[in-house]
Motif scaffolding. Structure first.
Motif, PDB file in Angstrom:
ATOM      1  N   PHE A  11       0.999  -1.157  -0.064  1.00 33.48           N
ATOM      2  CA  PHE A  11      -0.130  -0.325  -0.191  1.00 33.48           C
ATOM      3  C   PHE A  11       0.810   1.549   0.134  1.00 33.48           C
ATOM      4  O   PHE A  11       0.581   2.380  -0.319  1.00 33.48           O
ATOM      5  N   ALA A  12       1.630   1.511   1.091  1.00 33.44           N
ATOM      6  CA  ALA A  12       2.999   2.261   0.488  1.00 33.44           C
ATOM      7  C   ALA A  12       4.113   2.667  -0.510  1.00 33.44           C
ATOM      8  O   ALA A  12       3.571   3.946  -1.001  1.00 33.44           O
ATOM      9  N   ALA A  13       3.661   2.085  -1.481  1.00 36.20           N
ATOM     10  CA  ALA A  13       3.957   2.065  -2.766  1.00 36.20           C
ATOM     11  C   ALA A  13       2.930   2.143  -3.579  1.00 36.20           C
ATOM     12  O   ALA A  13       3.459   2.835  -4.115  1.00 36.20           O
ATOM     13  N   PHE A  14       2.013   1.603  -2.987  1.00 37.32           N
ATOM     14  CA  PHE A  14       0.869   1.657  -4.092  1.00 37.32           C
ATOM     15  C   PHE A  14       0.279   3.609  -4.179  1.00 37.32           C
ATOM     16  O   PHE A  14       0.351   4.592  -5.138  1.00 37.32           O
ATOM     17  N   VAL A  15       0.726   3.711  -2.469  1.00 32.50           N
ATOM     18  CA  VAL A  15       0.321   6.141  -2.013  1.00 32.50           C
ATOM     19  C   VAL A  15       1.533   6.336  -3.379  1.00 32.50           C
ATOM     20  O   VAL A  15       1.372   7.832  -4.043  1.00 32.50           O
ATOM     21  N   MET A  16       2.958   5.875  -3.368  1.00 38.27           N
ATOM     22  CA  MET A  16       3.955   6.487  -4.340  1.00 38.27           C
ATOM     23  C   MET A  16       4.313   6.380  -5.599  1.00 38.27           C
ATOM     24  O   MET A  16       4.018   7.680  -6.322  1.00 38.27           O
ATOM     25  N   ALA A  17       3.639   5.636  -6.006  1.00 41.57           N
ATOM     26  CA  ALA A  17       3.157   5.527  -7.578  1.00 41.57           C
ATOM     27  C   ALA A  17       2.156   6.823  -7.840  1.00 41.57           C
ATOM     28  O   ALA A  17       2.339   7.055  -8.813  1.00 41.57           O
ATOM     29  N   ASN A  18       1.695   6.683  -6.967  1.00 45.34           N
ATOM     30  CA  ASN A  18      -0.163   6.872  -6.893  1.00 45.34           C
ATOM     31  C   ASN A  18       0.422   8.712  -7.536  1.00 45.34           C
ATOM     32  O   ASN A  18      -0.710   9.992  -7.887  1.00 45.34           O
ATOM     33  N   GLN A  19       1.576   8.947  -6.983  1.00 45.42           N
ATOM     34  CA  GLN A  19       0.839  10.618  -7.268  1.00 45.42           C
ATOM     35  C   GLN A  19       2.581  10.850  -8.872  1.00 45.42           C
ATOM     36  O   GLN A  19       2.880  12.072  -8.483  1.00 45.42           O
ATOM     37  N   LYS A  20       2.840  10.026  -9.038  1.00 45.34           N
ATOM     38  CA  LYS A  20       3.244  10.301 -10.131  1.00 45.34           C
ATOM     39  C   LYS A  20       2.069  11.076 -11.579  1.00 45.34           C
ATOM     40  O   LYS A  20       1.337  10.468 -11.884  1.00 45.34           O
ATOM     41  N   PRO A  21       2.659  12.287 -11.807  1.00 44.72           N
ATOM     42  CA  PRO A  21       1.422  12.698 -12.694  1.00 44.72           C
ATOM     43  C   PRO A  21       1.848  12.332 -14.307  1.00 44.72           C
ATOM     44  O   PRO A  21       2.724  11.928 -14.687  1.00 44.72           O
ATOM     45  N   VAL A  22       0.610  11.703 -14.529  1.00 49.89           N
ATOM     46  CA  VAL A  22       0.901  11.905 -16.331  1.00 49.89           C
ATOM     47  C   VAL A  22       0.760  13.059 -17.021  1.00 49.89           C
ATOM     48  O   VAL A  22      -0.436  13.305 -17.051  1.00 49.89           O
ATOM     49  N   ALA A  23       0.880  13.514 -18.062  1.00 45.02           N
ATOM     50  CA  ALA A  23       1.052  14.206 -19.004  1.00 45.02           C
ATOM     51  C   ALA A  23      -0.242  14.061 -19.985  1.00 45.02           C
ATOM     52  O   ALA A  23      -0.047  13.561 -20.406  1.00 45.02           O
ATOM     53  N   GLY A  24      -0.950  15.123 -19.633  1.00 44.80           N
ATOM     54  CA  GLY A  24      -2.355  14.938 -20.782  1.00 44.80           C
ATOM     55  C   GLY A  24      -3.230  14.009 -19.959  1.00 44.80           C
ATOM     56  O   GLY A  24      -3.953  13.731 -20.352  1.00 44.80           O
ATOM     57  N   MET A  25      -3.672  13.763 -18.724  1.00 41.51           N
ATOM     58  CA  MET A  25      -4.734  12.666 -18.343  1.00 41.51           C
ATOM     59  C   MET A  25      -4.996  13.394 -17.142  1.00 41.51           C
ATOM     60  O   MET A  25      -4.463  13.471 -16.066  1.00 41.51           O
ATOM     61  N   ASP A  26      -6.552  13.652 -17.177  1.00 39.25           N
ATOM     62  CA  ASP A  26      -6.865  14.231 -16.026  1.00 39.25           C
ATOM     63  C   ASP A  26      -7.648  12.703 -15.119  1.00 39.25           C
ATOM     64  O   ASP A  26      -7.154  11.284 -15.441  1.00 39.25           O
ATOM     65  N   ILE A  27      -8.457  13.496 -14.123  1.00 38.97           N
ATOM     66  CA  ILE A  27      -8.619  12.134 -12.911  1.00 38.97           C
ATOM     67  C   ILE A  27      -9.591  11.104 -13.520  1.00 38.97           C
ATOM     68  O   ILE A  27      -9.274   9.947 -12.456  1.00 38.97           O
ATOM     69  N   ILE A  28     -10.404  11.741 -14.212  1.00 37.13           N
ATOM     70  CA  ILE A  28     -11.600  10.456 -14.371  1.00 37.13           C
ATOM     71  C   ILE A  28     -11.038  10.164 -15.482  1.00 37.13           C
ATOM     72  O   ILE A  28     -11.182   8.628 -15.045  1.00 37.13           O
ATOM     73  N   THR A  29      -9.837   9.898 -16.225  1.00 30.50           N
ATOM     74  CA  THR A  29      -8.700   8.483 -17.355  1.00 30.50           C
ATOM     75  C   THR A  29      -8.298   8.635 -15.892  1.00 30.50           C
ATOM     76  O   THR A  29      -8.774   6.928 -16.368  1.00 30.50           O
ATOM     77  N   ARG A  30      -7.646   8.882 -15.494  1.00 29.04           N
ATOM     78  CA  ARG A  30      -6.861   8.134 -14.810  1.00 29.04           C
ATOM     79  C   ARG A  30      -7.249   7.226 -13.624  1.00 29.04           C
ATOM     80  O   ARG A  30      -7.096   6.288 -13.152  1.00 29.04           O
ATOM     81  N   LEU A  31      -8.464   7.025 -13.163  1.00 32.69           N
ATOM     82  CA  LEU A  31      -9.658   6.183 -12.241  1.00 32.69           C
ATOM     83  C   LEU A  31      -9.868   5.238 -13.033  1.00 32.69           C
ATOM     84  O   LEU A  31     -10.031   3.999 -12.587  1.00 32.69           O
ATOM     85  N   PHE A  32     -10.508   5.495 -14.053  1.00 32.39           N
ATOM     86  CA  PHE A  32     -10.755   4.430 -15.170  1.00 32.39           C
ATOM     87  C   PHE A  32      -9.639   3.356 -15.328  1.00 32.39           C
ATOM     88  O   PHE A  32     -10.016   2.186 -15.342  1.00 32.39           O
ATOM     89  N   LEU A  33      -8.491   4.126 -16.284  1.00 28.40           N
ATOM     90  CA  LEU A  33      -7.233   2.942 -16.305  1.00 28.40           C
ATOM     91  C   LEU A  33      -6.437   2.428 -15.185  1.00 28.40           C
ATOM     92  O   LEU A  33      -6.804   1.415 -15.426  1.00 28.40           O
ATOM     93  N   MET A  34      -6.958   3.279 -13.768  1.00 29.66           N
ATOM     94  CA  MET A  34      -5.838   2.444 -13.302  1.00 29.66           C
ATOM     95  C   MET A  34      -6.958   1.215 -12.827  1.00 29.66           C
ATOM     96  O   MET A  34      -6.685   0.083 -12.198  1.00 29.66           O
ATOM     97  N   SER A  35      -8.452   1.196 -12.226  1.00 25.39           N
ATOM     98  CA  SER A  35      -9.638   0.366 -12.190  1.00 25.39           C
ATOM     99  C   SER A  35      -9.515  -0.895 -12.891  1.00 25.39           C
ATOM    100  O   SER A  35      -9.282  -2.025 -12.791  1.00 25.39           O
ATOM    101  N   PHE A  36      -8.902  -0.452 -14.698  1.00 28.03           N
ATOM    102  CA  PHE A  36      -9.162  -1.295 -15.811  1.00 28.03           C
ATOM    103  C   PHE A  36      -7.920  -2.330 -15.464  1.00 28.03           C
ATOM    104  O   PHE A  36      -7.771  -3.800 -15.078  1.00 28.03           O
ATOM    105  N   TYR A  37      -6.584  -1.584 -14.961  1.00 25.35           N
ATOM    106  CA  TYR A  37      -5.560  -2.474 -15.011  1.00 25.35           C
ATOM    107  C   TYR A  37      -5.230  -3.747 -13.523  1.00 25.35           C
ATOM    108  O   TYR A  37      -4.551  -4.580 -13.093  1.00 25.35           O
ATOM    109  N   ALA A  38      -6.157  -2.891 -12.549  1.00 31.20           N
ATOM    110  CA  ALA A  38      -6.150  -2.861 -11.189  1.00 31.20           C
ATOM    111  C   ALA A  38      -7.581  -4.786 -11.461  1.00 31.20           C
ATOM    112  O   ALA A  38      -7.091  -5.928 -10.740  1.00 31.20           O
TER     113      ALA A  38
END
Length: 302
Positions: free
Chosen positions: A162-189
């Protein structure tokens, strides 16, 4: 948004995680395994994220440069798997205490990544958090000798993940909004959880037997809300401070297990919850005090 909003979002996101162990225990009491409940959580969470994406965005999301999102999605699936395993071997309140160790682990990750030593305020805060954790979990007067080693191992592994998840989640992705990030992250999960847990719930009838309700609750509070809130708050607050603020998960977990599972809350546990909340707010209070002191000194000099 105002600066204080971002820490608040992290606190609310952590509080969402706090009820998960209790909901999984309730699912166990209804005859479902932790694996089935966790699988339902991720499948339902992805379905909700997909619905949100369809109604708010158009077109297929681009995955270019989305490795941090992929990593965060896989890590949250691994965390959910390990956390669910720990709940099978020990009480919900103790399982969340082990997961809670991500506070100092996340601080360690950030210090290594940024090559710095912990701040004094962070160290003092962690001392209060650690002491409060022991009291809040009821470890002082509890008999924990009969808990299998597998429970301890799964719980601590979930904390590191979980600590690694919090750290990975702080990394921004250029041009990706929060809704798209939520969708892709839940898809990969969801892809990861399919290999780690129980995908057979889709066709074996367990969902129609009542698992869908637990999956929906877990999906909202374990996928959609925390991923969204953490994606907004953690990049602004930082991993170290986010780990401290995420201590809100523990009091919520203790109170939820008391209200929904009938677990007893002793006076020592109440004191422990207070210490955890105090440790969470201590860095902000010290920072505010230091700022006021510098302002007074600058005025007196001028």
């Amino acid at each position: 948004m105002k600066p204080w909003i971002y820490p608040l979002l992290v606190v609310i996101g952590a509080a969402c995680y706090g009820i998960l162990s209790t909901i999984i225990k309730l699912a166990n009491n209804d005859g479902f395994t932790a694996s089935e409940a966790v699988t339902g959580q991720y499948y339902t969470g992805f379905l909700l994220a997909l619905i949100i994406y369809i109604f708010t965005r158009r077109g297929i999301p681009t995955i270019r440069g989305s490795f941090p999102v992929l990593l965060a999605g896989v890590l949250t699936a691994i965390t959910g798997t390990m956390y669910g395993k720990s709940v099978e071997y020990m009480p919900a309140s103790l399982a969340v205490v082990l997961l809670f160790q991500f506070t100092w682990i996340g601080m360690l990750y950030e210090c290594v990544a940024t090559r710095r030593l912990p701040k004094k305020s962070e160290v003092v805060s962690l001392v209060f958090l650690f002491g409060g954790t022991i009291l809040a979990a009821g470890l002082i007067d509890a008999d924990i000798s009969g808990i299998p080693w597998q429970g301890w191992a799964w719980g601590l592994a979930a904390a590191f993940s979980f600590a690694a998840f919090v750290m990975a989640n702080q990394k921004p992705v250029a041009g990706m909004d929060i809704i798209t990030r939520l969708f892709l992250m839940s898809f990969y999960a969801t892809i990861a959880i399919t290999f780690l847990q129980s995908p057979e719930i889709v066709w074996n009838g367990k969902l129609s037997e009542g698992l869908w309700l637990y999956g929906a609750i877990l999906g909202v509070f374990g996928i959609v809300l925390p991923i969204f809130l953490f994606s907004v708050g953690v990049p602004k607050v930082g991993v170290g401070m986010s780990s401290i603020l995420s201590a809100a998960e523990l009091p919520v977990a203790i109170i939820a297990s008391m209200l929904l599972l009938g677990e007893r809350l002793t006076p020592l546990q109440f004191v422990g919850i207070f210490l955890v909340l105090f440790g969470m707010t201590l860095p902000a209070m010290l920072q505010r005090y230091s700022l006021k002191t510098r302002r007074r000194l600058s005025k007196s000099v001028s």
